[in-house]
Motif scaffolding. Structure first.
Motif, PDB file in Angstrom:
ATOM      1  N   ILE A  19       0.847  -1.200   0.000  1.00 31.00           N
ATOM      2  CA  ILE A  19       0.000   0.000   0.000  1.00 31.00           C
ATOM      3  C   ILE A  19       0.877   1.242   0.000  1.00 31.00           C
ATOM      4  N   ASP A  20       1.828   1.280   0.919  1.00 28.66           N
ATOM      5  CA  ASP A  20       2.718   2.441   1.012  1.00 28.66           C
ATOM      6  C   ASP A  20       3.453   2.681  -0.303  1.00 28.66           C
ATOM      7  N   TRP A  21       3.966   1.610  -0.908  1.00 23.69           N
ATOM      8  CA  TRP A  21       4.750   1.740  -2.130  1.00 23.69           C
ATOM      9  C   TRP A  21       3.898   2.258  -3.281  1.00 23.69           C
ATOM     10  N   TYR A  22       2.728   1.661  -3.521  1.00 27.98           N
ATOM     11  CA  TYR A  22       1.891   2.068  -4.653  1.00 27.98           C
ATOM     12  C   TYR A  22       1.310   3.467  -4.468  1.00 27.98           C
ATOM     13  N   THR A  23       0.963   3.843  -3.244  1.00 25.52           N
ATOM     14  CA  THR A  23       0.426   5.187  -3.037  1.00 25.52           C
ATOM     15  C   THR A  23       1.526   6.242  -3.094  1.00 25.52           C
ATOM     16  N   HIS A  24       2.681   5.947  -2.526  1.00 28.94           N
ATOM     17  CA  HIS A  24       3.773   6.932  -2.494  1.00 28.94           C
ATOM     18  C   HIS A  24       4.429   7.121  -3.856  1.00 28.94           C
ATOM     19  N   HIS A  25       4.827   6.034  -4.493  1.00 30.33           N
ATOM     20  CA  HIS A  25       5.588   6.139  -5.729  1.00 30.33           C
ATOM     21  C   HIS A  25       4.745   6.358  -6.975  1.00 30.33           C
ATOM     22  N   LEU A  26       3.539   5.771  -7.029  1.00 28.26           N
ATOM     23  CA  LEU A  26       2.778   5.789  -8.278  1.00 28.26           C
ATOM     24  C   LEU A  26       1.419   6.476  -8.185  1.00 28.26           C
TER      25      LEU A  26
END
Length: 127
Positions: A19-26
């Motif tokens: 969740i953190d990765w997809y919301t932060h980076h993309l």
């Protein structure tokens, strides 16, 4: 759920990290969060289902095979300026599977999520 939404399921090792990765980076938005088992995030008409190790999608098949993260299938996101996106993501610490590849249809690069799943960033030749 809109009928024109495309749903893709990724098996992930850690739902919260994903969740953190997809919301932060993309720039994905969280729709639901039932971590550690499951969450779904969206971007435009794409709904990405993030299924953790305790989700029903990760249960062994009848032949004993276990679904796992990190295959070669991937979601494909179109960007306007691939070089700019790569520079931004590298500055944020994102990992890439390869270098940018250019062909007659455009340029692409493979980004790796925290579970080893791939995201293809693609800039069409006409942009």
């Amino acid at each position: 759920m809109p009928s024109d939404m495309v749903n893709v399921r990724y098996l992930v090792d850690d739902v919260e990290a994903s969740i953190d990765w997809y919301t932060h980076h993309l720039g994905f938005a969280v729709l639901t969060n039932y971590a550690p088992a499951f969450a779904d995030v969206s971007r435009g008409s794409l709904r990405l289902l993030l299924s953790g190790p305790t989700s029903s999608a990760a249960r062994p098949m009848s032949d004993g095979a276990r679904p796992r993260a990190g295959g070669w299938n991937r979601i494909h996101l179109i960007v306007d300026d691939l070089a700019k996106e790569v520079a931004r993501l590298k500055a944020e610490g994102a990992q890439f599977r390869d270098d940018m590849v250019k062909g007659p249809g455009g340029a692409q690069v493979l980004l790796v999520d925290p579970s080893g799943n791939l995201v293809e960033l693609f800039q069409p030749a006409n942009r």
